[in-house]
Write a protein that holds these residues in place. Sequence first.
Motif, PDB file in Angstrom:
ATOM      1  N   ARG A  51     -83.835 -51.815  34.904  1.00 47.24           N
ATOM      2  CA  ARG A  51     -83.656 -50.649  35.770  1.00 47.24           C
ATOM      3  C   ARG A  51     -82.774 -49.610  35.072  1.00 47.24           C
ATOM      4  O   ARG A  51     -82.079 -49.922  34.104  1.00 47.24           O
ATOM      5  N   GLY A  52     -82.750 -48.409  35.619  1.00 46.17           N
ATOM      6  CA  GLY A  52     -81.962 -47.328  35.028  1.00 46.17           C
ATOM      7  C   GLY A  52     -80.488 -47.652  34.891  1.00 46.17           C
ATOM      8  O   GLY A  52     -79.852 -47.270  33.908  1.00 46.17           O
ATOM      9  N   TYR A  53     -79.930 -48.357  35.865  1.00 47.04           N
ATOM     10  CA  TYR A  53     -78.498 -48.659  35.810  1.00 47.04           C
ATOM     11  C   TYR A  53     -78.143 -49.722  34.766  1.00 47.04           C
ATOM     12  O   TYR A  53     -76.969 -49.971  34.507  1.00 47.04           O
ATOM     13  N   HIS A  54     -79.145 -50.349  34.139  1.00 42.86           N
ATOM     14  CA  HIS A  54     -78.911 -51.306  33.052  1.00 42.86           C
ATOM     15  C   HIS A  54     -78.735 -50.614  31.707  1.00 42.86           C
ATOM     16  O   HIS A  54     -78.330 -51.251  30.739  1.00 42.86           O
ATOM     17  N   LEU A  55     -79.048 -49.320  31.632  1.00 38.36           N
ATOM     18  CA  LEU A  55     -79.177 -48.635  30.343  1.00 38.36           C
ATOM     19  C   LEU A  55     -77.892 -47.981  29.867  1.00 38.36           C
ATOM     20  O   LEU A  55     -77.049 -47.565  30.660  1.00 38.36           O
ATOM     21  N   ASP A  56     -77.803 -47.842  28.543  1.00 36.99           N
ATOM     22  CA  ASP A  56     -76.715 -47.097  27.922  1.00 36.99           C
ATOM     23  C   ASP A  56     -77.184 -45.666  27.640  1.00 36.99           C
ATOM     24  O   ASP A  56     -78.289 -45.271  28.028  1.00 36.99           O
ATOM     25  N   LEU A  57     -76.376 -44.892  26.931  1.00 33.71           N
ATOM     26  CA  LEU A  57     -76.716 -43.502  26.640  1.00 33.71           C
ATOM     27  C   LEU A  57     -77.945 -43.355  25.750  1.00 33.71           C
ATOM     28  O   LEU A  57     -78.543 -42.289  25.685  1.00 33.71           O
ATOM     29  N   TYR A  58     -78.344 -44.413  25.059  1.00 32.36           N
ATOM     30  CA  TYR A  58     -79.494 -44.363  24.157  1.00 32.36           C
ATOM     31  C   TYR A  58     -80.785 -44.822  24.846  1.00 32.36           C
ATOM     32  O   TYR A  58     -81.838 -44.889  24.221  1.00 32.36           O
ATOM     33  N   GLY A  59     -80.704 -45.171  26.133  1.00 37.75           N
ATOM     34  CA  GLY A  59     -81.878 -45.613  26.860  1.00 37.75           C
ATOM     35  C   GLY A  59     -82.210 -47.078  26.660  1.00 37.75           C
ATOM     36  O   GLY A  59     -83.289 -47.524  27.017  1.00 37.75           O
TER      37      GLY A  59
END
Length: 136
Positions: A10-18
């Motif tokens: 999900r989106g909330y699992h991601l860092d600034l690099y996606g």
Amino acid sequence: MPQPTRIKVRGYHLDLYGHVNNARYLEFLEEARWNMMEEGGQLDWFMQQRLALVISRIDIQYKRPASMGDELLVDSVLSSLAERHGVVTQRIVRADNGKLVAQADVTFAVIHPDQPGAQPMAGEIAERLSNLLEER
């Protein structure tokens, strides 16, 4: 052997690099260990006995990134038991192609709040955990 734990990125699992943030993989691994204990039928007994499985070490290797929308499968097996600790080996792969994303060896001990130190992996504790040992 327990079924792999399926996790959708999900989106909330991601860092600034996606990519999935490195700390989130620890949460994915923990979810899969809980599932391993539940599916193995051991979680209730450990809770009734007031025994906790505590992590003393995690050796994780990140192999390739996972991104938004990826479905991951986390395999977890109890790979060894020693006198006062055990090791769960875990692998995270992409569901669509089976490629390895990360793998970890998680060392744990069993503790009781009224007794000092790690409990021996003997008696019923060993018996319950042995049911989860990887078949060789």
